[in-house]
Write an enzyme that holds these catalytic residues in place. Structure first.
Site, PDB file in Angstrom:
ATOM      1  N   GLY A   1      -8.579  10.230  -1.448  1.00 21.82           N
ATOM      2  CA  GLY A   1      -7.167  10.610  -1.591  1.00 21.82           C
ATOM      3  C   GLY A   1      -6.712  11.482  -0.432  1.00 21.82           C
TER       4      GLY A   1
ATOM      5  N   CYS B   1       0.858  -1.190   0.000  1.00 15.64           N
ATOM      6  CA  CYS B   1       0.000   0.000   0.000  1.00 15.64           C
ATOM      7  C   CYS B   1       0.895   1.242   0.000  1.00 15.64           C
ATOM      8  CB  CYS B   1      -0.865  -0.022   1.258  1.00 15.64           C
ATOM      9  SG  CYS B   1      -1.782   1.499   1.566  1.00 15.64           S
TER      10      CYS B   1
ATOM     11  N   CYS C   1     -16.408   3.236  22.165  1.00 16.43           N
ATOM     12  CA  CYS C   1     -16.863   4.613  21.931  1.00 16.43           C
ATOM     13  C   CYS C   1     -18.299   4.611  21.410  1.00 16.43           C
ATOM     14  CB  CYS C   1     -15.931   5.336  20.957  1.00 16.43           C
ATOM     15  SG  CYS C   1     -16.054   4.744  19.252  1.00 16.43           S
TER      16      CYS C   1
ATOM     17  N   HIS D   1       5.319   5.106   2.268  1.00 12.56           N
ATOM     18  CA  HIS D   1       5.627   6.266   3.123  1.00 12.56           C
ATOM     19  C   HIS D   1       6.521   5.844   4.293  1.00 12.56           C
ATOM     20  CE1 HIS D   1       2.983   9.086   1.139  1.00 12.56           C
ATOM     21  NE2 HIS D   1       1.952   8.269   1.248  1.00 12.56           N
TER      22      HIS D   1
ATOM     23  N   THR E   1       0.822   3.501   2.052  1.00 12.00           N
ATOM     24  CA  THR E   1       1.245   3.691   3.450  1.00 12.00           C
ATOM     25  C   THR E   1       2.598   3.032   3.695  1.00 12.00           C
ATOM     26  OG1 THR E   1      -1.071   3.634   4.100  1.00 12.00           O
ATOM     27  CG2 THR E   1       0.537   3.294   5.855  1.00 12.00           C
TER      28      THR E   1
ATOM     29  N   CYS F   1     -18.544   2.871  17.927  1.00 14.81           N
ATOM     30  CA  CYS F   1     -18.325   1.420  18.000  1.00 14.81           C
ATOM     31  C   CYS F   1     -19.551   0.727  18.598  1.00 14.81           C
ATOM     32  CB  CYS F   1     -17.092   1.112  18.841  1.00 14.81           C
ATOM     33  SG  CYS F   1     -15.551   1.321  17.939  1.00 14.81           S
TER      34      CYS F   1
ATOM     35  N   CYS G   1     -14.862   4.979  14.348  1.00 17.10           N
ATOM     36  CA  CYS G   1     -14.160   5.036  15.639  1.00 17.10           C
ATOM     37  C   CYS G   1     -12.999   6.026  15.569  1.00 17.10           C
ATOM     38  CB  CYS G   1     -13.627   3.645  16.011  1.00 17.10           C
ATOM     39  SG  CYS G   1     -12.667   3.648  17.547  1.00 17.10           S
TER      40      CYS G   1
ATOM     41  N   HIS H   1      -0.304  -4.210   6.034  1.00 16.50           N
ATOM     42  CA  HIS H   1      -1.660  -4.484   6.554  1.00 16.50           C
ATOM     43  C   HIS H   1      -2.560  -5.187   5.544  1.00 16.50           C
ATOM     44  CE1 HIS H   1      -1.691  -0.449   4.735  1.00 16.50           C
ATOM     45  NE2 HIS H   1      -2.888  -0.791   4.287  1.00 16.50           N
ATOM     46  N   GLU H   2      -2.136  -5.296   4.278  1.00 17.72           N
ATOM     47  CA  GLU H   2      -2.976  -5.983   3.284  1.00 17.72           C
ATOM     48  C   GLU H   2      -2.495  -7.430   3.199  1.00 17.72           C
ATOM     49  OE1 GLU H   2      -2.443  -3.873  -0.383  1.00 17.72           O
ATOM     50  OE2 GLU H   2      -3.137  -1.967   0.446  1.00 17.72           O
TER      51      GLU H   2
HETATM   52  P1  NAD Z   1      -1.544   6.156  -5.807  1.00 19.82           P
HETATM   53  O1  NAD Z   1      -0.625   7.208  -5.307  1.00 19.82           O
HETATM   54  O2  NAD Z   1      -1.007   4.898  -6.381  1.00 19.82           O
HETATM   55  O3  NAD Z   1      -2.526   6.792  -6.903  1.00 19.82           O
HETATM   56  C1  NAD Z   1      -2.748   8.158  -7.052  1.00 19.82           C
HETATM   57  C2  NAD Z   1      -2.810   8.438  -8.552  1.00 19.82           C
HETATM   58  O4  NAD Z   1      -3.163   9.811  -8.745  1.00 19.82           O
HETATM   59  C3  NAD Z   1      -1.462   8.217  -9.260  1.00 19.82           C
HETATM   60  O5  NAD Z   1      -1.605   7.255 -10.291  1.00 19.82           O
HETATM   61  C4  NAD Z   1      -1.125   9.598  -9.796  1.00 19.82           C
HETATM   62  O6  NAD Z   1      -0.448   9.549 -11.061  1.00 19.82           O
HETATM   63  C5  NAD Z   1      -2.518  10.234  -9.916  1.00 19.82           C
HETATM   64  N1  NAD Z   1      -2.487  11.699 -10.061  1.00 19.82           N
HETATM   65  C6  NAD Z   1      -1.495  12.560  -9.759  1.00 19.82           C
HETATM   66  N2  NAD Z   1      -1.831  13.808 -10.136  1.00 19.82           N
HETATM   67  C7  NAD Z   1      -3.063  13.750 -10.681  1.00 19.82           C
HETATM   68  C8  NAD Z   1      -3.940  14.700 -11.259  1.00 19.82           C
HETATM   69  N3  NAD Z   1      -3.627  16.005 -11.346  1.00 19.82           N
HETATM   70  N4  NAD Z   1      -5.122  14.281 -11.745  1.00 19.82           N
HETATM   71  C9  NAD Z   1      -5.466  12.986 -11.664  1.00 19.82           C
HETATM   72  N5  NAD Z   1      -4.671  12.033 -11.131  1.00 19.82           N
HETATM   73  C10 NAD Z   1      -3.482  12.407 -10.631  1.00 19.82           C
HETATM   74  O7  NAD Z   1      -2.538   5.850  -4.595  1.00 19.82           O
HETATM   75  P2  NAD Z   1      -3.571   4.647  -4.275  1.00 19.82           P
HETATM   76  O8  NAD Z   1      -2.864   3.587  -3.523  1.00 19.82           O
HETATM   77  O9  NAD Z   1      -4.352   4.269  -5.459  1.00 19.82           O
HETATM   78  O10 NAD Z   1      -4.495   5.451  -3.259  1.00 19.82           O
HETATM   79  C11 NAD Z   1      -5.251   6.523  -3.715  1.00 19.82           C
HETATM   80  C12 NAD Z   1      -5.303   7.653  -2.693  1.00 19.82           C
HETATM   81  O11 NAD Z   1      -6.070   7.217  -1.562  1.00 19.82           O
HETATM   82  C13 NAD Z   1      -3.950   8.080  -2.118  1.00 19.82           C
HETATM   83  O12 NAD Z   1      -3.963   9.488  -1.935  1.00 19.82           O
HETATM   84  C14 NAD Z   1      -3.891   7.382  -0.777  1.00 19.82           C
HETATM   85  O13 NAD Z   1      -3.077   8.057   0.145  1.00 19.82           O
HETATM   86  C15 NAD Z   1      -5.332   7.431  -0.361  1.00 19.82           C
HETATM   87  N6  NAD Z   1      -5.792   6.404   0.586  1.00 19.82           N
HETATM   88  C16 NAD Z   1      -6.762   6.783   1.446  1.00 19.82           C
HETATM   89  C17 NAD Z   1      -7.296   5.859   2.316  1.00 19.82           C
HETATM   90  C18 NAD Z   1      -8.410   6.271   3.223  1.00 19.82           C
HETATM   91  O14 NAD Z   1      -8.843   5.452   4.045  1.00 19.82           O
HETATM   92  N7  NAD Z   1      -8.927   7.487   3.088  1.00 19.82           N
HETATM   93  C19 NAD Z   1      -6.829   4.548   2.336  1.00 19.82           C
HETATM   94  C20 NAD Z   1      -5.840   4.167   1.414  1.00 19.82           C
HETATM   95  C21 NAD Z   1      -5.340   5.116   0.523  1.00 19.82           C
HETATM   96 ZN    ZN Z   2     -14.340   3.141  18.975  1.00 22.01          ZN
END
Ligand code: NAD
Ligand code: ZN
Length: 342
Positions: A263, A38, A96, A43, A40, A99, A107, A63-64
């Site tokens: 995102g 992932c 909470c 990072h 994450t 939950c 949560c 985690h996956e």
């Molecule tokens: P990823 O970084 O692989 O995909 C993001 C995509 O966005 C990339 O392919 C990138 O080229 C594209 N991008 C960049 N600039 C752009 C633009 N101007 N227009 C359109 N697309 C553009 O990420 P992922 O693993 O597919 O995850 C997607 C997003 O979700 C990430 O930001 C991640 O951090 C987030 N995320 C959130 C949760 C949550 O629970 N909210 C969980 C997992 C991941």
């Molecule tokens: Zn909780």
């Protein structure tokens, strides 16, 4: 056992021999078969500002996963050795308001697997039974390995009704790719995927996009005419975390449209709220998956023909984790899987 560990603050991960997890009375011990990488994990590997703030090494990451139960705690009656399971990566408090009301995805005391507690990039992982999903027969192991991010995609894709609607998906990373297939399965009319990476635009077309647009070359509104769209998108899924992508999406929405935000941006984004007000838009944040309604929906959609396999593009043995992380890091990939059984 062997595990992929962030041994100390700073960049990099190390494959180390570490003690096996201690099994609590309500836990199950799982022999990990396959894992997904992932953003994450990238990072944490790179040790950016978020990781430095959040991770307290030494920490097993990841985690996956999918794996097989090998032992159950003394209080566990409903799970058995041999069960094929995945883990919900958010361990919630259980006490909470949300939950107790069954809204566990809300949560505020969530502990992240592979972030705040030792994770699944290991030969064995232990988790409480409240976080275990027992896979139904016939679910492919590679797909089972990515139920956690597949759940993010499904939770976001189904946040608003898409049947017959024109849908914009910003970002064709693994999550946007899976969401494209889900929205197609759920009966959208047109799906426009906005993505600067050509490899990922090709994958988006394979996942069921109507058009895949390069935002650096083409304005979203230029797609409307060829698709008989009058006003704009009814639903948008923000899956890039990119500020320009969110602004473009808001600009291309129809009045009354809805945007699901998954995102995670690196910083603040300045928006002209007038656009949101005068178009009567709904913006909704999405974090994680619903426990366990999303997991149920994933399963039954797979049973009724949803195919997300093209989103998996690379496979490695866990000992080649550096190559696996490099593949996930460079943009020309979908989901990257590591096998822990070799
Ligand atoms: P990823 O970084 O692989 O995909 C993001 C995509 O966005 C990339 O392919 C990138 O080229 C594209 N991008 C960049 N600039 C752009 C633009 N101007 N227009 C359109 N697309 C553009 O990420 P992922 O693993 O597919 O995850 C997607 C997003 O979700 C990430 O930001 C991640 O951090 C987030 N995320 C959130 C949760 C949550 O629970 N909210 C969980 C997992 C991941
Ligand atoms: Zn909780």
């Amino acid at each position: 056992m062997l595990a992929l560990v962030k041994p100390r603050p700073g960049p990099g991960l190390v494959l180390q021999d570490v003690p096996e997890p201690v099994l609590g009375i309500n836990d199950v011990l799982i022999r990990v078969h396959k894992t997904g990488i992932c953003g994450t994990d990238l990072h944490i590997d790179a040790w950016d500002a978020w990781a430095a703030r959040t991770i307290h090494p030494p920490r097993i990451v990841g985690h996956e996963f999918v794996g097989e139960i090998v032992e159950v705690g003394s209080n566990v009656a409903d799970f058995h050795p041999g069960d094929l399971v995945s883990g919900e990566g958010h361990v919630v408090c259980g006490r909470c308001r949300h939950c107790l009301a069954g809204r566990r995805h809300l949560c505020a005391n969530t502990i992240g697997l592979g972030v705040e507690r030792d994770g699944a990039f290991a030969e064995l992982v232990a988790l409480p039974i409240t976080n275990i999903w027992h896979h139904w027969p016939g679910i492919d192991e590679e797909i089972a390995a990515i139920f956690d991010p597949f759940g993010n995609a499904v939770h976001t894709a189904l946040a608003f009704p898409v049947l017959g609607e024109d849908v914009l998906i910003s970002g064709a990373g693994p999550t946007g790719l899976m969401a494209t297939a889900v929205v197609r399965h759920a009966g959208a009319r047109h799906i426009v995927v906005n993505e600067p990476n050509a490899y990922r635009r090709d994958l988006a077309m394979r996942m069921g996009a109507t058009v895949a647009v390069d935002p650096l070359e083409r304005d979203l509104r230029q797609t409307f005419e060829g698709l008989d769209m009058v006003e704009g998108f009814d639903v948008a899924l923000e899956m890039s975390g990119n500020a320009a992508a969110l602004k473009a999406a808001i600009g291309a929405m129809a009045h009354g449209g809805a945007i699901a935000l998954l995102g995670i941006p690196v910083g603040e984004i300045a928006l002209d709220v007038n656009d949101i007000v005068f178009k009567s838009l709904t913006l909704r944040g999405i974090y994680g998956r619903e426990m366990y309604e999303t997991w149920y929906k994933m399963t039954v959609m797979l049973q009724s023909g949803l195919d997300i396999r093209p989103a998996i593009t690379h496979r490695f043995e866990f000992r080649d984790f550096e190559a696996a992380f490099a593949a996930a890091r460079q943009g020309d990939s979908g989901k990257v899987i590591m096998d822990w059984t070799t």
